[in-house]
Design a protein around this motif. Structure first.
Motif, mmCIF file in Angstrom:
data_model
loop_
_atom_site.group_PDB
_atom_site.id
_atom_site.type_symbol
_atom_site.label_atom_id
_atom_site.label_comp_id
_atom_site.label_asym_id
_atom_site.label_seq_id
_atom_site.Cartn_x
_atom_site.Cartn_y
_atom_site.Cartn_z
ATOM 1 N N VAL A 275 0.840 -1.191 0.000
ATOM 2 C CA VAL A 275 0.000 0.000 0.000
ATOM 3 C C VAL A 275 0.882 1.251 0.000
ATOM 4 O O VAL A 275 1.903 1.312 0.683
ATOM 5 C CB VAL A 275 -0.928 0.001 1.229
ATOM 6 C CG1 VAL A 275 -1.663 1.324 1.352
ATOM 7 C CG2 VAL A 275 -1.930 -1.142 1.122
ATOM 8 N N GLY A 276 0.473 2.251 -0.784
ATOM 9 C CA GLY A 276 1.191 3.519 -0.834
ATOM 10 C C GLY A 276 2.292 3.526 -1.878
ATOM 11 O O GLY A 276 2.505 2.554 -2.608
ATOM 12 N N ARG A 277 2.993 4.642 -1.946
ATOM 13 C CA ARG A 277 4.130 4.780 -2.854
ATOM 14 C C ARG A 277 5.405 4.439 -2.078
ATOM 15 O O ARG A 277 5.699 5.084 -1.072
ATOM 16 C CB ARG A 277 4.232 6.203 -3.395
ATOM 17 C CG ARG A 277 3.159 6.556 -4.412
ATOM 18 C CD ARG A 277 3.266 7.998 -4.852
ATOM 19 N NE ARG A 277 2.318 8.295 -5.914
ATOM 20 C CZ ARG A 277 2.653 8.427 -7.192
ATOM 21 N NH1 ARG A 277 3.916 8.305 -7.553
ATOM 22 N NH2 ARG A 277 1.721 8.683 -8.108
ATOM 23 N N VAL A 278 6.132 3.459 -2.553
ATOM 24 C CA VAL A 278 7.398 3.111 -1.911
ATOM 25 C C VAL A 278 8.531 3.410 -2.881
ATOM 26 O O VAL A 278 8.332 3.464 -4.100
ATOM 27 C CB VAL A 278 7.422 1.635 -1.468
ATOM 28 C CG1 VAL A 278 6.267 1.324 -0.539
ATOM 29 C CG2 VAL A 278 7.409 0.701 -2.661
ATOM 30 N N ASP A 279 9.732 3.614 -2.325
ATOM 31 C CA ASP A 279 10.882 3.885 -3.177
ATOM 32 C C ASP A 279 11.842 2.705 -3.138
ATOM 33 O O ASP A 279 11.629 1.710 -2.435
ATOM 34 C CB ASP A 279 11.583 5.180 -2.754
ATOM 35 C CG ASP A 279 12.012 5.167 -1.291
ATOM 36 O OD1 ASP A 279 12.191 4.062 -0.729
ATOM 37 O OD2 ASP A 279 12.164 6.249 -0.707
ATOM 38 N N GLU A 280 12.929 2.810 -3.888
ATOM 39 C CA GLU A 280 13.873 1.698 -4.002
ATOM 40 C C GLU A 280 14.552 1.393 -2.669
ATOM 41 O O GLU A 280 14.908 0.242 -2.402
ATOM 42 C CB GLU A 280 14.914 1.994 -5.081
ATOM 43 C CG GLU A 280 14.333 1.992 -6.487
ATOM 44 C CD GLU A 280 15.397 2.048 -7.561
ATOM 45 O OE1 GLU A 280 16.611 2.104 -7.210
ATOM 46 O OE2 GLU A 280 15.038 2.022 -8.754
ATOM 47 N N LYS A 281 14.726 2.383 -1.821
ATOM 48 C CA LYS A 281 15.338 2.151 -0.513
ATOM 49 C C LYS A 281 14.480 1.194 0.312
ATOM 50 O O LYS A 281 14.998 0.255 0.935
ATOM 51 C CB LYS A 281 15.510 3.480 0.227
ATOM 52 C CG LYS A 281 16.122 3.320 1.621
ATOM 53 C CD LYS A 281 16.229 4.662 2.321
ATOM 54 C CE LYS A 281 16.790 4.484 3.731
ATOM 55 N NZ LYS A 281 16.843 5.775 4.455
ATOM 56 N N ILE A 282 13.160 1.421 0.304
ATOM 57 C CA ILE A 282 12.253 0.545 1.045
ATOM 58 C C ILE A 282 12.260 -0.853 0.436
ATOM 59 O O ILE A 282 12.258 -1.862 1.150
ATOM 60 C CB ILE A 282 10.833 1.130 1.058
ATOM 61 C CG1 ILE A 282 10.812 2.420 1.883
ATOM 62 C CG2 ILE A 282 9.824 0.126 1.621
ATOM 63 C CD1 ILE A 282 9.488 3.147 1.868
#
Length: 339
Positions: A275-282
């Protein structure tokens, strides 16, 4: 008949091999460049100092058409685990008979998902992440016409009264209430646990990246080998699927991120929804944590739950026998599946 198939295979063996080779060559020429663009290899530099606990949930079902109706049994289990081991948290199950037809198989699948989601809501707080088998979109299901649902029936959904719902004699109404209940449970899980839930699929028909006749997950498995992850895909829940009650408002506004990942070199690719917008770090953090509890590229807590909820052949035969549904076979040619 089977001898004819073997004869045909012997005759066409070289032709079939050439077809496979030609398909592979075509795919490589057409999309290898895109694969390189959409896939990022990632090797963890250091061991994580933090140990994560994963709550994993999966369900299993079995059904058998009989003269008296469709006998079914569904179950679900939640487990908790880290890199030191896995243990069972909770179990739930239902068994009964539905009248044949009238979406019986669909109701059985919906009931299994209800049990899974109920355990996730109950036990999710005990871990750092929640692992759910399957895709977020599939768990959400389809829209229910609220105009056909009474206040009393809606109360059953909000109270998560599973027993009362599956006791309703109107099969179509039962199906709709199970659909609505699953959307209600998904919304509660998202509200309560937010970015902790990982919806993990071993198979996927998604074609968001390559637009070929082959699912994206197949393309990545064919043309990548190393540990890594795909380009992140941001999606919105299709509001046409969301039933119109205030408790589901969170789903109508929701974005989620989909990506493919291989947790170990040479192993299978899985798809993860968050859920949501995640980035490559996550994504890298999630990969690192999952790798610590994975066997052959798949999270062991989820595998343990999956193994535990399977109905073996012996289980199926015993359930039918204990239900007293083995009818006298008085017609020799009658197919056994109808008994």
């Amino acid at each position: 008949m089977i001898r004819k198939i073997y004869d045909k295979l012997a005759e066409s063996h070289n032709e079939i091999k050439n077809q496979i080779y030609n398909i592979a060559s075509y795919l490589r020429q057409e999309i290898q460049e895109k694969v390189n663009e959409f896939w990022t290899e990632y090797t963890r530099d250091n061991e994580l100092s933090e140990i994560c606990k994963f709550v994993a949930i999966d369900g299993g079902s079995f059904s058998k058409p009989m003269r008296i109706g469709i006998v079914y049994a569904v179950g679900a289990e939640s487990v908790i685990g880290d890199n030191k081991g896995v243990k069972t948290l909770s179990e739930d199950g239902q068994i009964g008979i539905f009248k044949p037809g009238n979406d019986a198989q669909e109701r059985i699948s919906l009931l299994m998902e209800t049990l899974e989601l109920s355990l996730a809501l109950r036990d999710g707080s005990k871990g750092d992440y929640i692992l759910m088998d399957g895709s977020l979109n599939k768990k959400i299901g389809n829209k229910v016409d609220i105009q056909q649902i009474s206040d009393e029936e809606l109360k059953l959904v909000k109270n998560v009264d599973i027993n009362s719902i599956i006791s309703i004699k109107d099969e179509r109404k039962m199906r709709d209430l199970l659909m609505l209940l699953n959307q209600f449970l998904v919304s509660r899980i998202i509200e309560q646990y937010d970015g902790k839930v990982l919806w993990i699929s071993k198979t996927s028909r998604g074609r968001d990246l390559f637009g070929t006749d082959y699912p994206d997950i197949t393309v990545f498995e064919l043309f990548t080998e190393k540990r890594g992850f795909s380009k992140l895909i941001i999606k919105n829940i299709d509001i046409r699927k969301i039933s119109e009650i205030p408790e589901l408002e969170i789903l109508r506004k929701m974005e989620y991120t989909t990506f493919y990942t291989r947790l170990d070199n040479g192993k299978r690719v899985v798809r993860i929804d968050m859920v949501g917008r995640v980035d490559e770090k996550i994504v890298k953090e999630i990969m690192d944590h999952l790798s610590g509890v994975s066997i052959k590229g798949y999270p062991f807590p989820l595998l343990k739950a999956h193994i535990d909820v399977r109905f073996s052949r012996m289980d199926r035969e015993k359930i039918i026998k204990l239900m007293g549904s083995k009818l006298h076979k008085d017609i020799e040619w009658w197919p056994s599946q109808f008994y």
